[in-house]
Design a protein around this motif. Sequence first.
Motif, PDB file in Angstrom:
ATOM      1  N   THR A 137      47.461  45.341  46.476  1.00  0.00           N
ATOM      2  CA  THR A 137      47.642  46.341  47.534  1.00  0.00           C
ATOM      3  C   THR A 137      47.765  45.619  48.872  1.00  0.00           C
ATOM      4  O   THR A 137      47.333  44.463  49.008  1.00  0.00           O
ATOM      5  CB  THR A 137      46.453  47.332  47.638  1.00  0.00           C
ATOM      6  OG1 THR A 137      45.304  46.622  48.095  1.00  0.00           O
ATOM      7  CG2 THR A 137      46.162  48.028  46.325  1.00  0.00           C
ATOM      8  N   VAL A 138      48.330  46.292  49.853  1.00  0.00           N
ATOM      9  CA  VAL A 138      48.460  45.712  51.187  1.00  0.00           C
ATOM     10  C   VAL A 138      47.070  45.385  51.731  1.00  0.00           C
ATOM     11  O   VAL A 138      46.850  44.308  52.294  1.00  0.00           O
ATOM     12  CB  VAL A 138      49.223  46.671  52.134  1.00  0.00           C
ATOM     13  CG1 VAL A 138      49.237  46.137  53.554  1.00  0.00           C
ATOM     14  CG2 VAL A 138      50.652  46.897  51.640  1.00  0.00           C
ATOM     15  N   GLY A 139      46.120  46.292  51.540  1.00  0.00           N
ATOM     16  CA  GLY A 139      44.761  46.076  52.031  1.00  0.00           C
ATOM     17  C   GLY A 139      44.099  44.841  51.448  1.00  0.00           C
ATOM     18  O   GLY A 139      43.457  44.070  52.162  1.00  0.00           O
ATOM     19  N   LYS A 140      44.260  44.645  50.143  1.00  0.00           N
ATOM     20  CA  LYS A 140      43.665  43.467  49.483  1.00  0.00           C
ATOM     21  C   LYS A 140      44.315  42.186  49.974  1.00  0.00           C
ATOM     22  O   LYS A 140      43.638  41.163  50.129  1.00  0.00           O
ATOM     23  CB  LYS A 140      43.791  43.584  47.961  1.00  0.00           C
ATOM     24  CG  LYS A 140      42.871  44.622  47.357  1.00  0.00           C
ATOM     25  CD  LYS A 140      43.068  44.710  45.855  1.00  0.00           C
ATOM     26  CE  LYS A 140      42.191  45.780  45.241  1.00  0.00           C
ATOM     27  NZ  LYS A 140      42.424  45.915  43.807  1.00  0.00           N
ATOM     28  N   ILE A 141      45.616  42.220  50.206  1.00  0.00           N
ATOM     29  CA  ILE A 141      46.325  41.044  50.735  1.00  0.00           C
ATOM     30  C   ILE A 141      45.795  40.726  52.138  1.00  0.00           C
ATOM     31  O   ILE A 141      45.525  39.555  52.452  1.00  0.00           O
ATOM     32  CB  ILE A 141      47.855  41.274  50.762  1.00  0.00           C
ATOM     33  CG1 ILE A 141      48.387  41.391  49.327  1.00  0.00           C
ATOM     34  CG2 ILE A 141      48.551  40.129  51.497  1.00  0.00           C
ATOM     35  CD1 ILE A 141      49.824  41.910  49.227  1.00  0.00           C
ATOM     36  N   LEU A 142      45.611  41.749  52.959  1.00  0.00           N
ATOM     37  CA  LEU A 142      45.059  41.555  54.312  1.00  0.00           C
ATOM     38  C   LEU A 142      43.676  40.914  54.251  1.00  0.00           C
ATOM     39  O   LEU A 142      43.394  39.969  54.994  1.00  0.00           O
ATOM     40  CB  LEU A 142      44.962  42.885  55.040  1.00  0.00           C
ATOM     41  CG  LEU A 142      46.205  43.389  55.733  1.00  0.00           C
ATOM     42  CD1 LEU A 142      45.996  44.812  56.213  1.00  0.00           C
ATOM     43  CD2 LEU A 142      46.575  42.497  56.897  1.00  0.00           C
ATOM     44  N   GLU A 143      42.815  41.446  53.389  1.00  0.00           N
ATOM     45  CA  GLU A 143      41.462  40.897  53.259  1.00  0.00           C
ATOM     46  C   GLU A 143      41.503  39.424  52.844  1.00  0.00           C
ATOM     47  O   GLU A 143      40.752  38.609  53.351  1.00  0.00           O
ATOM     48  CB  GLU A 143      40.642  41.702  52.240  1.00  0.00           C
ATOM     49  CG  GLU A 143      40.211  43.059  52.743  1.00  0.00           C
ATOM     50  CD  GLU A 143      39.367  42.983  53.995  1.00  0.00           C
ATOM     51  OE1 GLU A 143      38.414  42.185  54.045  1.00  0.00           O
ATOM     52  OE2 GLU A 143      39.670  43.729  54.953  1.00  0.00           O
ATOM     53  N   PHE A 144      42.381  39.100  51.912  1.00  0.00           N
ATOM     54  CA  PHE A 144      42.528  37.718  51.449  1.00  0.00           C
ATOM     55  C   PHE A 144      42.952  36.811  52.599  1.00  0.00           C
ATOM     56  O   PHE A 144      42.408  35.724  52.769  1.00  0.00           O
ATOM     57  CB  PHE A 144      43.541  37.648  50.307  1.00  0.00           C
ATOM     58  CG  PHE A 144      43.899  36.237  49.926  1.00  0.00           C
ATOM     59  CD1 PHE A 144      43.022  35.474  49.160  1.00  0.00           C
ATOM     60  CD2 PHE A 144      45.089  35.665  50.317  1.00  0.00           C
ATOM     61  CE1 PHE A 144      43.331  34.161  48.812  1.00  0.00           C
ATOM     62  CE2 PHE A 144      45.414  34.364  49.982  1.00  0.00           C
ATOM     63  CZ  PHE A 144      44.528  33.604  49.215  1.00  0.00           C
ATOM     64  N   LEU A 145      43.911  37.246  53.389  1.00  0.00           N
ATOM     65  CA  LEU A 145      44.408  36.413  54.473  1.00  0.00           C
ATOM     66  C   LEU A 145      43.369  36.234  55.585  1.00  0.00           C
ATOM     67  O   LEU A 145      43.383  35.226  56.290  1.00  0.00           O
ATOM     68  CB  LEU A 145      45.707  36.988  55.042  1.00  0.00           C
ATOM     69  CG  LEU A 145      46.910  36.890  54.103  1.00  0.00           C
ATOM     70  CD1 LEU A 145      48.102  37.631  54.677  1.00  0.00           C
ATOM     71  CD2 LEU A 145      47.267  35.435  53.824  1.00  0.00           C
ATOM     72  N   LYS A 146      42.474  37.204  55.740  1.00  0.00           N
ATOM     73  CA  LYS A 146      41.418  37.094  56.757  1.00  0.00           C
ATOM     74  C   LYS A 146      40.316  36.123  56.329  1.00  0.00           C
ATOM     75  O   LYS A 146      39.619  35.588  57.168  1.00  0.00           O
ATOM     76  CB  LYS A 146      40.787  38.465  57.018  1.00  0.00           C
ATOM     77  CG  LYS A 146      41.649  39.399  57.809  1.00  0.00           C
ATOM     78  CD  LYS A 146      40.863  40.667  58.087  1.00  0.00           C
ATOM     79  CE  LYS A 146      41.769  41.854  58.228  1.00  0.00           C
ATOM     80  NZ  LYS A 146      41.027  43.114  58.291  1.00  0.00           N
ATOM     81  N   SER A 147      40.162  35.932  55.015  1.00  0.00           N
ATOM     82  CA  SER A 147      39.062  35.096  54.527  1.00  0.00           C
ATOM     83  C   SER A 147      39.341  33.611  54.691  1.00  0.00           C
ATOM     84  O   SER A 147      40.435  33.183  54.893  1.00  0.00           O
ATOM     85  CB  SER A 147      38.779  35.395  53.059  1.00  0.00           C
ATOM     86  OG  SER A 147      39.892  35.068  52.250  1.00  0.00           O
TER      87      SER A 147
END
Length: 76
Positions: free
Chosen positions: A66-76
Amino acid sequence: MDEKINIKIIQIISKIIRTDLNAINEKSGMKDFAKWDSLAHLQIMMEIEKQFKKKISTSKMSDLNTVGKILEFLKS
Protein backbone atom coordinates in the motif's frame (compact mmCIF):
# COMPACT_ATOMS: atom_id res chain seq x y z
CA MET A 1 9.13 16.54 3.26
CA ASP A 2 6.59 13.74 3.83
CA GLU A 3 4.21 15.35 1.35
CA LYS A 4 6.95 15.43 -1.31
CA ILE A 5 7.69 11.74 -0.73
CA ASN A 6 3.97 10.92 -0.81
CA ILE A 7 3.53 12.75 -4.13
CA LYS A 8 6.61 11.04 -5.61
CA ILE A 9 5.37 7.57 -4.62
CA ILE A 10 1.94 8.27 -6.10
CA GLN A 11 3.57 9.53 -9.31
CA ILE A 12 5.67 6.36 -9.59
CA ILE A 13 2.66 4.08 -9.02
CA SER A 14 0.46 6.10 -11.37
CA LYS A 15 3.03 5.93 -14.16
CA ILE A 16 3.64 2.18 -13.81
CA ILE A 17 -0.01 1.10 -13.53
CA ARG A 18 -1.18 3.81 -15.95
CA THR A 19 -3.81 5.21 -13.61
CA ASP A 20 -4.84 8.79 -12.93
CA LEU A 21 -2.86 10.39 -10.08
CA ASN A 22 -6.10 11.46 -8.38
CA ALA A 23 -7.26 7.85 -8.12
CA ILE A 24 -4.35 7.01 -5.79
CA ASN A 25 -4.02 8.09 -2.16
CA GLU A 26 -2.24 7.01 1.02
CA LYS A 27 -4.77 4.23 1.64
CA SER A 28 -4.49 2.81 -1.90
CA GLY A 29 -2.96 -0.60 -2.38
CA MET A 30 -2.52 -3.51 -4.75
CA LYS A 31 -6.05 -4.78 -4.14
CA ASP A 32 -7.52 -1.48 -5.37
CA PHE A 33 -6.13 -1.66 -8.91
CA ALA A 34 -6.28 -4.61 -11.31
CA LYS A 35 -3.20 -3.27 -13.11
CA TRP A 36 -1.18 -3.28 -9.85
CA ASP A 37 -0.28 -6.93 -10.24
CA SER A 38 2.89 -8.74 -9.14
CA LEU A 39 4.90 -7.58 -12.15
CA ALA A 40 3.81 -3.96 -11.71
CA HIS A 41 4.60 -4.26 -7.99
CA LEU A 42 8.15 -5.38 -8.78
CA GLN A 43 8.55 -2.43 -11.18
CA ILE A 44 7.23 -0.05 -8.49
CA MET A 45 9.68 -1.44 -5.92
CA MET A 46 12.64 -1.14 -8.32
CA GLU A 47 11.68 2.44 -9.21
CA ILE A 48 11.36 3.38 -5.52
CA GLU A 49 14.81 1.87 -4.85
CA LYS A 50 16.23 3.93 -7.71
CA GLN A 51 14.50 7.21 -6.84
CA PHE A 52 15.06 7.08 -3.07
CA LYS A 53 18.39 5.19 -3.15
CA LYS A 54 17.14 2.77 -0.52
CA LYS A 55 17.49 -1.01 -0.91
CA ILE A 56 14.33 -3.07 -0.41
CA SER A 57 14.83 -6.74 0.41
CA THR A 58 12.77 -9.21 -1.58
CA SER A 59 11.08 -10.41 1.62
CA LYS A 60 10.10 -6.80 2.46
CA MET A 61 8.74 -6.07 -1.03
CA SER A 62 5.64 -8.20 -0.58
CA ASP A 63 4.80 -6.33 2.65
CA LEU A 64 4.94 -2.94 0.91
CA ASN A 65 1.60 -3.37 -0.84
CA THR A 66 0.00 0.00 0.00
CA VAL A 67 1.08 3.62 -0.41
CA GLY A 68 0.97 4.03 3.38
CA LYS A 69 3.26 1.05 4.02
CA ILE A 70 5.72 2.30 1.41
CA LEU A 71 5.74 5.73 3.12
CA GLU A 72 6.39 4.16 6.52
CA PHE A 73 9.25 2.10 5.08
CA LEU A 74 10.88 5.15 3.51
CA LYS A 75 10.63 7.10 6.78
CA SER A 76 12.39 4.36 8.74
